[in-house]
Design an enzyme around this catalytic site. Structure first.
Site, mmCIF file in Angstrom:
data_model
loop_
_atom_site.group_PDB
_atom_site.id
_atom_site.type_symbol
_atom_site.label_atom_id
_atom_site.label_comp_id
_atom_site.label_asym_id
_atom_site.label_seq_id
_atom_site.Cartn_x
_atom_site.Cartn_y
_atom_site.Cartn_z
ATOM 1 N N THR A 45 34.573 32.219 52.477
ATOM 2 C CA THR A 45 34.825 31.434 51.249
ATOM 3 C C THR A 45 36.193 31.336 50.983
ATOM 4 O OG1 THR A 45 32.745 32.494 50.455
ATOM 5 C CG2 THR A 45 34.264 31.382 48.643
ATOM 6 N N ARG A 100 19.000 29.520 49.408
ATOM 7 C CA ARG A 100 19.502 30.536 49.160
ATOM 8 C C ARG A 100 21.191 30.095 48.392
ATOM 9 N NH1 ARG A 100 25.199 32.792 50.385
ATOM 10 N NH2 ARG A 100 25.243 34.726 50.342
ATOM 11 N N VAL A 101 21.629 30.958 47.375
ATOM 12 C CA VAL A 101 22.792 30.587 46.514
ATOM 13 C C VAL A 101 23.498 31.939 46.390
ATOM 14 C CG1 VAL A 101 23.887 30.156 44.421
ATOM 15 C CG2 VAL A 101 22.186 28.533 45.325
ATOM 16 N N GLY A 102 24.817 31.860 46.930
ATOM 17 C CA GLY A 102 25.359 33.280 46.715
ATOM 18 C C GLY A 102 26.347 33.463 45.337
ATOM 19 N N ASP A 103 27.292 34.182 45.521
ATOM 20 C CA ASP A 103 28.160 34.420 44.442
ATOM 21 C C ASP A 103 29.077 33.322 43.916
ATOM 22 O OD1 ASP A 103 29.481 34.977 46.904
ATOM 23 O OD2 ASP A 103 31.075 35.881 45.713
ATOM 24 N N THR A 140 35.179 36.840 47.912
ATOM 25 C CA THR A 140 34.731 36.269 49.344
ATOM 26 C C THR A 140 33.976 37.520 49.932
ATOM 27 O OG1 THR A 140 35.605 35.712 51.454
ATOM 28 C CG2 THR A 140 36.749 37.192 50.323
ATOM 29 N N LEU A 168 30.009 38.907 51.397
ATOM 30 C CA LEU A 168 28.495 38.694 51.144
ATOM 31 C C LEU A 168 27.933 38.655 49.799
ATOM 32 C CD1 LEU A 168 26.174 38.308 52.900
ATOM 33 C CD2 LEU A 168 25.608 40.767 52.881
ATOM 34 N N GLY A 169 27.774 37.607 49.398
ATOM 35 C CA GLY A 169 27.720 37.162 47.798
ATOM 36 C C GLY A 169 26.683 37.965 47.126
HETATM 37 C C1 SD4 Z 1 28.514 33.586 49.699
HETATM 38 N N1 SD4 Z 1 30.536 34.695 49.376
HETATM 39 O O1 SD4 Z 1 27.839 32.567 49.892
HETATM 40 C C2 SD4 Z 1 30.026 33.597 50.040
HETATM 41 C C3 SD4 Z 1 30.314 33.450 51.336
HETATM 42 C C4 SD4 Z 1 29.563 34.075 52.402
HETATM 43 O O2 SD4 Z 1 29.277 35.600 53.874
HETATM 44 O O3 SD4 Z 1 28.370 33.801 52.523
HETATM 45 N N2 SD4 Z 1 30.083 35.115 53.168
HETATM 46 O O4 SD4 Z 1 28.001 34.852 49.820
#
Ligand code: SD4
Length: 325
Positions: free
Chosen positions: A185, A213-216, A236, A238-239
């Site tokens: 990200t 799926r939606v992340g952070d 940045t 794993l959201g």
């Molecule tokens: C998310 N922070 O969607 C973002 C980018 C990502 O593994 O996936 N990184 O989580």
């Protein structure tokens, strides 16, 4: 409490030194340090090029909010970047779905999530912020809105990301990589010449994620938070783990309590480590923060997270400190 104690200690040490080395009259004349501005910081290697575009705006006395939008668009437009915008790795069904958000100096926020076929989700998020009464639009509604604002649809699945997806389909293991190709990200925060803060965050999310799926990154308070009184932070990695601690908001609130940007980023990482002792070894999260004084900090769970800084006298990539050494 801790911050108060820290402040108390700092002020006690300072007064002790001051009394022994300076006259009382010079003490009463002491002025706060001038903020370092303008300045922009952003995540990973790709941050350097993005900062250059943001600097074009900031160095001409432009607004931080314009700088961060222009800056992260550089990354969104790069088809060779597999983690943001066009060329981003798709979900497990082969769809490139994008998430982005933006915040300005007046506590305004705009966000889009699960947006498909638009190259610059950050600009759609900006329009959500500027032209609607809402903060967040997703999926079909976000698409309808983007079309109404003149954004054009295009295919974002490049030949190489399609090839990577087909390759993934052979085994179908969902194991988000740590420091994917040293760019993930892009999160960017900036302080402009007028002393105003803004931030932007944009991503194609976790490669091979479940559809929907939606992340952070598009979540205000998780992937990005800006409070113009205090500072700004972005995330940045794993959201899911950033969302669960409300990472960027937590960092800004820690800065409000007196922690430096560096200390605040460290606290946020430590929180993930403490709460998820069985998970943190296999996942990466990195945070970046900037305060009103133009001081910055960064920290990640694992080695390998870096960030780019651009100011009048700096244009460099810096390796962030990390928890696991
Ligand atoms: C998310 N922070 O969607 C973002 C980018 C990502 O593994 O996936 N990184 O989580």
């Amino acid at each position: 409490m801790m911050a108060d104690r820290r402040k108390f200690l700092k002020s006690t040490i300072f007064s002790g030194l001051a009394v022994s080395t300076a006259s009382l009259s010079s003490l009463s004349c002491s002025t706060p340090k001038e903020p370092k501005k303008p300045i922009v910081i952003s995540t990973w290697n790709h941050g350097k090029e993005a900062n250059a575009a943001a600097w074009e705006v900031l160095s001409k006395n432009g607004k931080a909010v314009d700088a961060v939008e222009k800056g992260v668009m550089v990354t969104e437009n790069d088809p060779n970047n597999a983690t943001v915008g066009i060329g981003g790795f798709p979900d497990r069904d082969g769809n490139v779905t994008l998430d982005a958000c933006i915040m300005d100096e007046n506590d305004n926020a705009g966000s889009v999530a699960f947006l498909q076929n638009f190259k610059n989700p950050i600009s759609v998020a900006r329009k959500v912020m500027d032209d609607t009464p809402h903060v967040m639009l997703v999926g079909e509604g976000a698409k309808k809105f983007a079309l109404s604002k003149g954004f054009k649809e295009e295919n974002l699945l490049t030949e190489s990301s399609e090839k990577a997806w087909k390759n993934w389909l052979k085994n179908q293991d969902y194991e988000p990589e740590i420091n994917i190709e040293n760019h993930d990200t892009i999160g960017m925060v900036a302080l402009d010449e007028n002393g105003n803060l803004s931030g932007a965050c944009t991503t194609s999310g976790a490669a091979w994620k479940m559809h929907g799926r939606v992340g952070d990154s598009p979540i205000i308070g998780a992937g990005l938070f800006v409070d113009n009184e205090i500072g700004a932070a972005t995330a940045t990695g794993l959201g899911e783990f950033v969302i669960k601690i409300c990472g960027s908001h937590m960092i800004v609130e820690l800065m409000r309590q007196g922690f430096s940007p560096q200390e605040a980023c460290e606290q946020a990482v430590n929180r993930i480590v403490k709460k998820y002792p069985d998970n943190y070894k296999n996942l990466q999260v990195g945070f970046l923060a900037l305060n009103k004084q133009g001081e910055y900090g960064a920290y990640s769970i694992h080695k390998g997270f870096n960030f780019a800084v651009r100011s009048e006298d700096q244009d460099e990539l810096i390796d962030a400190g990390n928890y696991s050494g």
